[in-house]
Scaffold this motif. Structure first.
Motif, PDB file in Angstrom:
ATOM      1  N   ILE A   1      40.920 -17.229   1.567  1.00 52.43           N
ATOM      2  CA  ILE A   1      39.926 -16.153   1.549  1.00 52.43           C
ATOM      3  C   ILE A   1      40.610 -14.795   1.440  1.00 52.43           C
ATOM      4  N   LEU A   2      41.760 -14.657   2.088  1.00 53.10           N
ATOM      5  CA  LEU A   2      42.461 -13.369   2.139  1.00 53.10           C
ATOM      6  C   LEU A   2      43.562 -13.251   1.080  1.00 53.10           C
ATOM      7  N   LYS A   3      43.624 -14.196   0.169  1.00 52.23           N
ATOM      8  CA  LYS A   3      44.733 -14.248  -0.792  1.00 52.23           C
ATOM      9  C   LYS A   3      44.898 -12.956  -1.578  1.00 52.23           C
ATOM     10  N   SER A   4      43.808 -12.350  -2.016  1.00 55.80           N
ATOM     11  CA  SER A   4      43.901 -11.144  -2.835  1.00 55.80           C
ATOM     12  C   SER A   4      44.098  -9.878  -2.008  1.00 55.80           C
ATOM     13  N   ILE A   5      43.812  -9.951  -0.719  1.00 58.10           N
ATOM     14  CA  ILE A   5      43.892  -8.764   0.145  1.00 58.10           C
ATOM     15  C   ILE A   5      45.257  -8.629   0.810  1.00 58.10           C
TER      16      ILE A   5
ATOM     17  N   GLN B   1      44.840  -6.757  11.583  1.00 53.30           N
ATOM     18  CA  GLN B   1      43.885  -7.453  12.441  1.00 53.30           C
ATOM     19  C   GLN B   1      42.454  -7.289  11.934  1.00 53.30           C
ATOM     20  N   ALA B   2      42.154  -6.116  11.360  1.00 59.99           N
ATOM     21  CA  ALA B   2      40.816  -5.895  10.810  1.00 59.99           C
ATOM     22  C   ALA B   2      40.565  -6.813   9.620  1.00 59.99           C
ATOM     23  N   VAL B   3      41.571  -6.975   8.778  1.00 61.35           N
ATOM     24  CA  VAL B   3      41.442  -7.868   7.623  1.00 61.35           C
ATOM     25  C   VAL B   3      41.260  -9.315   8.075  1.00 61.35           C
ATOM     26  N   VAL B   4      41.992  -9.726   9.095  1.00 59.69           N
ATOM     27  CA  VAL B   4      41.832 -11.083   9.632  1.00 59.69           C
ATOM     28  C   VAL B   4      40.422 -11.268  10.186  1.00 59.69           C
ATOM     29  N   ARG B   5      39.926 -10.265  10.905  1.00 61.66           N
ATOM     30  CA  ARG B   5      38.560 -10.336  11.450  1.00 61.66           C
ATOM     31  C   ARG B   5      37.535 -10.444  10.317  1.00 61.66           C
ATOM     32  N   TRP B   6      37.744  -9.654   9.255  1.00 66.28           N
ATOM     33  CA  TRP B   6      36.858  -9.719   8.094  1.00 66.28           C
ATOM     34  C   TRP B   6      36.888 -11.110   7.464  1.00 66.28           C
ATOM     35  N   GLY B   7      38.098 -11.672   7.303  1.00 63.88           N
ATOM     36  CA  GLY B   7      38.229 -12.990   6.702  1.00 63.88           C
ATOM     37  C   GLY B   7      37.548 -14.074   7.525  1.00 63.88           C
ATOM     38  N   LYS B   8      37.690 -14.013   8.837  1.00 63.28           N
ATOM     39  CA  LYS B   8      37.045 -14.999   9.708  1.00 63.28           C
ATOM     40  C   LYS B   8      35.526 -14.896   9.622  1.00 63.28           C
ATOM     41  N   PHE B   9      35.033 -13.664   9.503  1.00 66.09           N
ATOM     42  CA  PHE B   9      33.589 -13.470   9.379  1.00 66.09           C
ATOM     43  C   PHE B   9      33.079 -14.067   8.068  1.00 66.09           C
ATOM     44  N   GLN B  10      33.832 -13.853   6.973  1.00 63.58           N
ATOM     45  CA  GLN B  10      33.427 -14.426   5.689  1.00 63.58           C
ATOM     46  C   GLN B  10      33.443 -15.953   5.761  1.00 63.58           C
ATOM     47  N   ARG B  11      34.431 -16.504   6.426  1.00 64.65           N
ATOM     48  CA  ARG B  11      34.530 -17.966   6.538  1.00 64.65           C
ATOM     49  C   ARG B  11      33.359 -18.524   7.358  1.00 64.65           C
ATOM     50  N   GLN B  12      33.008 -17.811   8.434  1.00 69.21           N
ATOM     51  CA  GLN B  12      31.876 -18.248   9.245  1.00 69.21           C
ATOM     52  C   GLN B  12      30.573 -18.189   8.441  1.00 69.21           C
ATOM     53  N   ARG B  13      30.429 -17.158   7.631  1.00 70.14           N
ATOM     54  CA  ARG B  13      29.233 -17.031   6.787  1.00 70.14           C
ATOM     55  C   ARG B  13      29.175 -18.161   5.766  1.00 70.14           C
ATOM     56  N   MET B  14      30.334 -18.508   5.180  1.00 68.67           N
ATOM     57  CA  MET B  14      30.368 -19.607   4.206  1.00 68.67           C
ATOM     58  C   MET B  14      30.030 -20.941   4.867  1.00 68.67           C
ATOM     59  N   SER B  15      30.464 -21.131   6.102  1.00 72.11           N
ATOM     60  CA  SER B  15      30.249 -22.409   6.792  1.00 72.11           C
ATOM     61  C   SER B  15      28.775 -22.677   7.076  1.00 72.11           C
ATOM     62  N   GLN B  16      27.959 -21.625   7.040  1.00 74.89           N
ATOM     63  CA  GLN B  16      26.522 -21.806   7.242  1.00 74.89           C
ATOM     64  C   GLN B  16      25.838 -22.326   5.982  1.00 74.89           C
ATOM     65  N   LEU B  17      26.548 -22.230   4.856  1.00 81.21           N
ATOM     66  CA  LEU B  17      25.967 -22.655   3.575  1.00 81.21           C
ATOM     67  C   LEU B  17      26.645 -23.885   2.998  1.00 81.21           C
ATOM     68  N   GLU B  18      27.882 -24.140   3.425  1.00 78.13           N
ATOM     69  CA  GLU B  18      28.651 -25.240   2.862  1.00 78.13           C
ATOM     70  C   GLU B  18      29.139 -26.173   3.967  1.00 78.13           C
TER      71      GLU B  18
ATOM     72  N   LEU C   1      32.537  -5.570   8.288  1.00 73.22           N
ATOM     73  CA  LEU C   1      32.536  -6.994   7.978  1.00 73.22           C
ATOM     74  C   LEU C   1      31.690  -7.314   6.752  1.00 73.22           C
ATOM     75  N   ASP C   2      30.770  -6.420   6.384  1.00 70.01           N
ATOM     76  CA  ASP C   2      29.892  -6.659   5.244  1.00 70.01           C
ATOM     77  C   ASP C   2      30.440  -6.105   3.939  1.00 70.01           C
ATOM     78  N   LEU C   3      31.612  -5.493   3.981  1.00 78.06           N
ATOM     79  CA  LEU C   3      32.200  -4.963   2.757  1.00 78.06           C
ATOM     80  C   LEU C   3      32.615  -6.098   1.829  1.00 78.06           C
ATOM     81  N   SER C   4      32.635  -5.796   0.550  1.00 80.22           N
ATOM     82  CA  SER C   4      33.100  -6.784  -0.428  1.00 80.22           C
ATOM     83  C   SER C   4      34.625  -6.843  -0.424  1.00 80.22           C
ATOM     84  N   GLU C   5      35.141  -7.886  -1.026  1.00 78.57           N
ATOM     85  CA  GLU C   5      36.597  -8.011  -1.154  1.00 78.57           C
ATOM     86  C   GLU C   5      37.162  -6.815  -1.908  1.00 78.57           C
ATOM     87  N   GLU C   6      36.466  -6.356  -2.948  1.00 82.46           N
ATOM     88  CA  GLU C   6      36.930  -5.212  -3.738  1.00 82.46           C
ATOM     89  C   GLU C   6      37.008  -3.950  -2.890  1.00 82.46           C
TER      90      GLU C   6
END
Length: 431
Positions: free
Chosen positions: A217-221, A189-206, A164-169
């Motif tokens: 969030i998953l557009k490039s993946i 399913q792993a990519v979806v889980r990663w995307g949801k985790f990134q969204r949750q992390r963003m929601s803590q800041l925005e 979940l901590d990997l970069s998009e690249e």
């Protein structure tokens, strides 16, 4: 003699490290502000960063105490020990922090040593961390080794927290590879889980209304997920409810499953992932009532039989003969979902016979039954998929679910992770 001189030098440098009376600089390290008396010359001789800091035009060149708040005392202590003695003995948990510090302060020799240690201790739980760190530090050889490890252990790696901590690249680097060994639905399913985790992390800041939607969030993946390798039932039951794949794309993929030769790509990847394995194993044969045990060990083969083929998803071939039950053990098998194709030829009689196949202690996932005529020609039957963790596993084949005796006279096996693979009907492969 040379080795002895090196040992003496290390001993003297170690004494210098502990001699605080002649120290000419004190590094104040970490939030704890722990003092480390050191010697400018030792640090400047091995690092361009420290040379500029201690002897250049920076203010640190004219002060005795130099703060280093971005590094922990433990990491600095290990790094200092290496700079004085050329030796380092660290725990696996310290490898990446020390490697990052070596990268920050331009200690190339220490960075290489940490890279070697990281490579030696890679496993399914920490390889994602190793990939992230090596990518950030541009250690391309270690990045390559991490990706190779992920290829063979993808099913376990994508379920780890570090994934979940990997970069998009990094995620894209994994999904682009033809050699990843995993069910495509698991990657999705792993990519979806990663995307949801990134969204949750963003929601803590925005604010919630400023957080991008999951498809954004998953557009490039998502273009690197090979939807055509996902079974239609999973497309309907798992992929569609996520609402991150358009109906038009899903329709195109479903049409591909019906008529693959007549479907335009529309941005969908249809290329199968190649899954080459080379494994060794032993095949044990039993005669009537368990008498006359015979063992055979085949040389590893990356492809099926001795025939030329472009399909590199075959794990191994095995066969058993002479009215016997058999066990086939493969060692160091990567984690993944496995299928076993079994081809049987019945004995020349009219009796009914039934045989079973199973992995380890799992329930039987292969059942073949004949009335005496079905197996007169080579008949291939595929097992149900079985998810296996990395390690050694045994395929048991016989007239009982636990791999007991069976009455089929001849059988051949193909072990594969490719759900789309099908042997040629009526054809046996050269062993």
């Amino acid at each position: 003699m040379q080795v002895r001189h090196q040992d003496l030098l290390r001993e003297r440098l170690a004494l210098l490290m502990d001699n605080h009376k002649i120290a000419d600089v004190v590094f104040v390290v970490g939030r704890e502000e722990r003092d480390f008396p050191c010697h400018r010359m030792v640090f400047a001789a091995q690092s361009k960063v420290f040379e500029a800091m201690l002897y250049g035009g920076m203010k640190e060149a004219h002060t005795r105490e130099i703060p280093l708040p971005s590094i922990t005392p433990r990491v600095f202590s290990l790094m200092r020990c290496y700079m004085y003695t050329g030796c380092i003995d660290i725990e696996p948990d310290d490898v990446f922090p020390v490697m990052a510090a070596a990268d920050q302060y331009d200690l190339s020799a220490l960075k290489r040593e940490c890279g070697k240690m990281a490579h030696e201790c890679i496993n399914s739980e920490n390889v994602a961390t190793a990939l992230r760190e090596s990518s950030m530090m541009r250690e391309h050889w270690l990045t390559s080794e991490c990706l190779k490890f992920i290829d063979q252990n993808a099913s376990a790696v994508v379920e780890s927290d570090a994934f979940l901590d990997l970069s998009e690249e990094d995620i894209i680097s994994i999904m682009q590879r033809d050699s990843v060994v995993s069910e495509e639905i698991d990657l999705f399913q792993a990519v979806v889980r990663w995307g949801k985790f990134q969204r949750q992390r963003m929601s803590q800041l925005e604010a919630e209304d400023k957080v991008p939607a999951l498809p954004v969030i998953l557009k490039s993946i998502l273009p690197h997920i090979r939807l055509a390798l996902i079974r239609p039932s999973d497309l309907i039951n798992i992929v569609k409810p996520t609402n991150i794949i358009s109906i038009e794309t899903l329709f195109s993929v479903m049409a591909y499953h019906v008529t693959p030769e007549n479907v335009d790509h529309h941005g969908v990847m249809y290329q199968p992932r190649q899954k080459p394995f080379i494994v060794q194993g032993a095949l044990e044969h039993w005669g009537y009532y368990g008498a006359g045990v015979r063992q055979f060990t085949y040389l590893p083969k990356p492809e099926r039989g001795a025939e030329a083929t472009d399909n590199k998803s075959i794990v191994y071939l095995g066969k058993c003969e002479d009215n016997a039950g058999c066990r086939y053990t493969v060692s160091d098998i990567p984690a993944g979902t496995y299928y076993v194709w079994v081809c049987c030829i019945d004995l020349p009689h009219s009796l009914k016979c039934r045989s079973y196949g199973s992995w380890d202690n799992f329930p039987a996932c292969w059942v073949g039954e004949s009335d005496g005529s079905l197996f007169l020609v080579p008949t291939w039957i595929r097992s149900q998929p079985q998810k296996l963790p990395a390690g050694s596993h045994t395929w048991k084949f016989g007239s009982k679910p636990d791999g007991g005796f069976f009455t089929i006279g001849w059988a051949q096996f193909i072990f594969t992770t490719n759900p789309a693979f099908e042997p040629v009907a009526g054809h046996l492969y050269n062993m």
